[in-house]
Design an enzyme around this catalytic site. Structure first.
Site, short mmCIF file in Angstrom:
data_model
loop_
_atom_site.label_atom_id
_atom_site.label_comp_id
_atom_site.label_asym_id
_atom_site.label_seq_id
_atom_site.Cartn_x
_atom_site.Cartn_y
_atom_site.Cartn_z
N GLU A 38 87.60 -32.69 -1.42
CA GLU A 38 87.08 -32.49 -2.99
C GLU A 38 87.43 -33.63 -3.81
O GLU A 38 86.73 -33.76 -4.85
CB GLU A 38 87.88 -30.94 -3.43
N GLN A 47 82.96 -25.10 -2.73
CA GLN A 47 82.40 -24.23 -2.05
C GLN A 47 82.96 -22.82 -2.73
O GLN A 47 82.38 -21.61 -2.59
CB GLN A 47 82.90 -24.26 -0.57
N PHE A 48 84.50 -22.90 -3.16
CA PHE A 48 84.83 -21.74 -3.71
C PHE A 48 85.77 -22.49 -4.87
O PHE A 48 86.25 -23.41 -4.67
CB PHE A 48 85.98 -20.82 -2.75
N ASP A 100 88.53 -21.56 -5.57
CA ASP A 100 89.93 -21.85 -5.38
C ASP A 100 90.05 -23.22 -4.75
O ASP A 100 91.18 -23.76 -4.94
CB ASP A 100 90.28 -20.92 -4.34
N HIS A 107 89.88 -17.16 -1.92
CA HIS A 107 88.46 -17.18 -2.20
C HIS A 107 88.01 -16.15 -3.52
O HIS A 107 86.74 -15.88 -3.72
CB HIS A 107 87.65 -16.68 -0.96
#
Length: 659
Positions: free
Chosen positions: A398, A420-421, A423, A465
């Site tokens: 990330e 993607q999430f 979190d 998530h």
């Protein structure tokens, strides 16, 4: 020390010598001014000039360099005015960063230099984004990023090199191995014999050079550039040198064995190059003296002029103005234009699709977003429409991808990074809060990056998530944060985020993806960032909320028609629409702030404090907050339901109604 002249002319050799000597003489002057209290701090590169100067001379002037503390030679070889550089080092508003940054923590688009941040590693992945832009434009250009041997211990080093290798990017990563990270010697930084050995693990070429030999550095960078462009691959260079002074002047060098300092003093890059020029009979002692005196006179003239200039007064308005770059005016939907019913998730996908058409320079990056279409299928079919150059799968990294987005921005591109999430944004936190958010304030460079974050609970996804982590970022000046609650707002705010040159965090609630539908204008439009939306008016209680909270409030209002509830959807969490908040307080005098995020440290605390400070006379009851439990988000359905603020709304509203 052996110097390979190759095809460098006599005139070029003398010009190289002046370029090498100049930063040394500037530094000597700065050390004197430091003792006089005219500059506050200095990071010395004495003894390391050959790396910065040689690398800069080997590149074209329009190829980006990302330097560090000790690379004064990059700035001087790019012929940045010493007068303005000195203002920078003084912390003067007349410097490149208007007094907002220290020493070399600044950049200049004009000179194709990107300023570092103190965390050292993040500039490496910015270089990835720059080279990606060159690759997309079919330009034969490289980017060059400096790091120290200590910086190679950071995760960003691995992420940046891995992305450059996987994406076949023409990046030169240059390690200045000067023996110490502050006081930590190399034997406490890594266990491989040579850092350049790491190149093989990434499938890239590695070179190890004498960083004190100006011509060896110059030829190595030239060769690295040739290889990077011809093979479309990154190159890792380890330049061996030594730090002859403290990490910064106040720290000293007592931890360095004296014999080691003596050994490296004998390898001084300037003395050796002067000897080489004397061997070629291009210069003699008198010529060396004359050049030194001429450069010293030039330095004194520039510094004295800078010292005589009066800095302008501090302006609070200017400080606040420069947090953000100007954003375009919103483009509302055309009155009476066609609409269609869309699910929340489809509105996001449509907005993204229309942005790809509107902005041919928009690049999408994220894990599994290409052929797979993303974890939630929002980009399904995009590869077929726009190609893999613009819809890019990324490794699991990330931080590097956010950094690459900033690099693309330096080259005039827009980018979207999909977490993607939400979190997982923790792995990119540093790039977002220290690079994206601060860069315009620091030196006027925009970060045209949108980060999409699927957030929120209610889908049984557990602690990693399901988080609502927007409040982590509302404290960070320079970011914009949006959190839509309806399909129409989801599309309009997403298109507004792409139109805005500032970094925008776009939170999208996963539980709303397929559960909420509504009319969405077909044609592109934007919704003003920073403008709240009045959902319904009421006289009894005002609920200020956003995201899923909007739907909780609407549901409660329908179930309790005896109460007249005023519902304000913030939509934008940074900057906040304080005028709309004031109007909501005025409407009822009783306020409930509702959000899914945990109570402690949630955005509700900031809003309630503002209301207490600015709207106290309008209140008929204490401001109340209804939020998630101060626990991680649990997995089991019964526990998750208990966590959510929705389960506690009634008791708070009753308490307010009866106050």
């Amino acid at each position: 020390m052996y110097f390979e002249r190759a095809h460098i002319s006599d005139g070029e050799l003398l010009a190289f010598y002046k370029a090498l000597l100049y930063p040394r003489l500037v530094e000597e002057k700065m050390l004197l001014l430091l003792r006089q209290g005219k500059v506050s701090k200095w990071f010395s590169g004495i003894g390391q000039e050959a790396i910065a100067v040689g690398a800069t001379l080997a590149l074209d002037n329009d190829e980006w360099i990302l330097p560090l503390h000790r690379n004064l030679g990059v700035f001087t070889a790019r012929q940045m005015p010493l007068q303005q550089l000195f203002h920078q080092w003084q912390g003067s508003p007349l410097g490149f960063s208007k007094g907002r940054e220290r020493s070399f923590h600044f950049g200049s688009r004009q000179h194709h230099i990107c300023g570092m941040i103190s965390h050292l590693g993040p500039q490496l992945s910015i270089a990835d984004g720059i080279s990606l832009a060159h690759k997309l434009k079919k330009e034969d250009k490289v980017s060059l990023a400096f790091t120290g041997e200590g910086g190679t211990s950071e995760g960003e080093f691995h992420e940046a090199l891995n992305v450059a290798a996987v994406w076949d990017l023409p990046v030169i990563f240059l390690i200045e191995n000067n023996g110490y990270g502050l006081s930590t010697p190399v034997e406490e930084q890594y266990r491989c014999e040579q850092l350049v050995q790491r190149a093989a693990g990434y499938g890239m070429r590695g070179m190890r050079i004498n960083g004190n030999n100006l011509l060896e550095v110059y030829h190595a960078i030239k060769e690295a550039k040739r290889h990077a462009l011809h093979e479309q691959q990154p190159v890792l260079i380890e330049a061996m040198t030594f730090r002859m002074r403290g990490h910064e002047e106040a720290s000293g060098t007592k931890y360095v064995p004296p014999a080691l300092l003596e050994e490296w003093a004998r390898q001084d890059p300037i003395q050796h190059f002067e000897g080489f020029l004397q061997f070629l009979q291009l210069i003699n002692e008198e010529g060396i003296h004359d050049i030194r005196e001429a450069l010293k006179h030039e330095i004194d003239r520039e510094i004295n002029t800078a010292l005589a200039e009066v800095s302008p007064p501090v302006s609070e308005a200017d400080e606040l103005k420069d947090i953000y770059a100007p954003a375009p005016s919103p483009i509302p939907p055309v009155a009476g234009a066609a609409t269609h019913d869309k699910r929340f998730i489809d509105a996001i996908s449509e907005g993204l699709d229309q942005a790809m058409v509107q902005y041919p320079n928009l690049i999408l990056m994220g894990q599994d977003i290409a052929e797979y279409g993303g974890a939630f299928k929002i980009t399904d079919g995009f590869v077929a429409r726009y190609g893999k150059e613009r819809v890019r799968n990324t490794p699991l990294c990330e931080s590097a991808i956010v950094g690459a987005g900033l690099g693309l921005s330096l080259m005039g591109y827009k980018s979207m990074v999909e977490m993607q999430f939400a979190d997982f944004v923790t792995c990119g936190f540093n790039q977002i809060v220290n690079n994206l958010a601060k860069i315009h304030y620091r030196w006027g460079q925009t970060a045209d990056v949108v980060v999409r974050l699927p957030a929120g609970a209610g889908v049984g996804a557990g602690p990693f998530h399901s988080q609502s982590n927007e409040a982590w970022f509302t404290h960070v000046p320079g970011l914009k944060i949006v959190y839509p609650a309806t399909p129409a707002d989801a599309k309009g705010l997403l298109l507004a985020a792409f139109a805005d040159p500032n970094p925008v965090l776009y939170f999208e609630h996963k539980a709303l993806y397929r559960s909420i539908s509504g009319p969405v204008p077909e044609a592109p439009y934007t919704i003003e960032i920073g403008k709240a939306n009045l959902i319904q008016t009421g006289d009894d209680i005002s609920i200020i909320t956003y995201g899923a909270g909007v739907h909780w409030a609407l549901e409660y209002s329908k179930q309790h028609p005896q109460l007249s509830i005023h519902i304000l959807d913030l939509r934008t969490l940074l900057p906040l629409d304080y005028e709309a908040i004031r109007e909501a307080v005025t409407a009822t005098g009783k306020v409930l702030i509702l959000h899914e995020d945990t109570l402690t440290g949630g955005l509700g605390g900031e809003i309630s404090a503002w209301i207490a400070e600015h709207c106290f006379a309008l209140l008929d009851a204490p401001v109340m907050r209804c939020a998630g439990l101060d626990t991680p988000v649990p997995f089991a359905a019964s526990l998750e339901k208990n966590f959510l603020a929705k389960t506690r709304m009634h008791q708070y509203i009753e308490q307010l109604a009866n106050y």
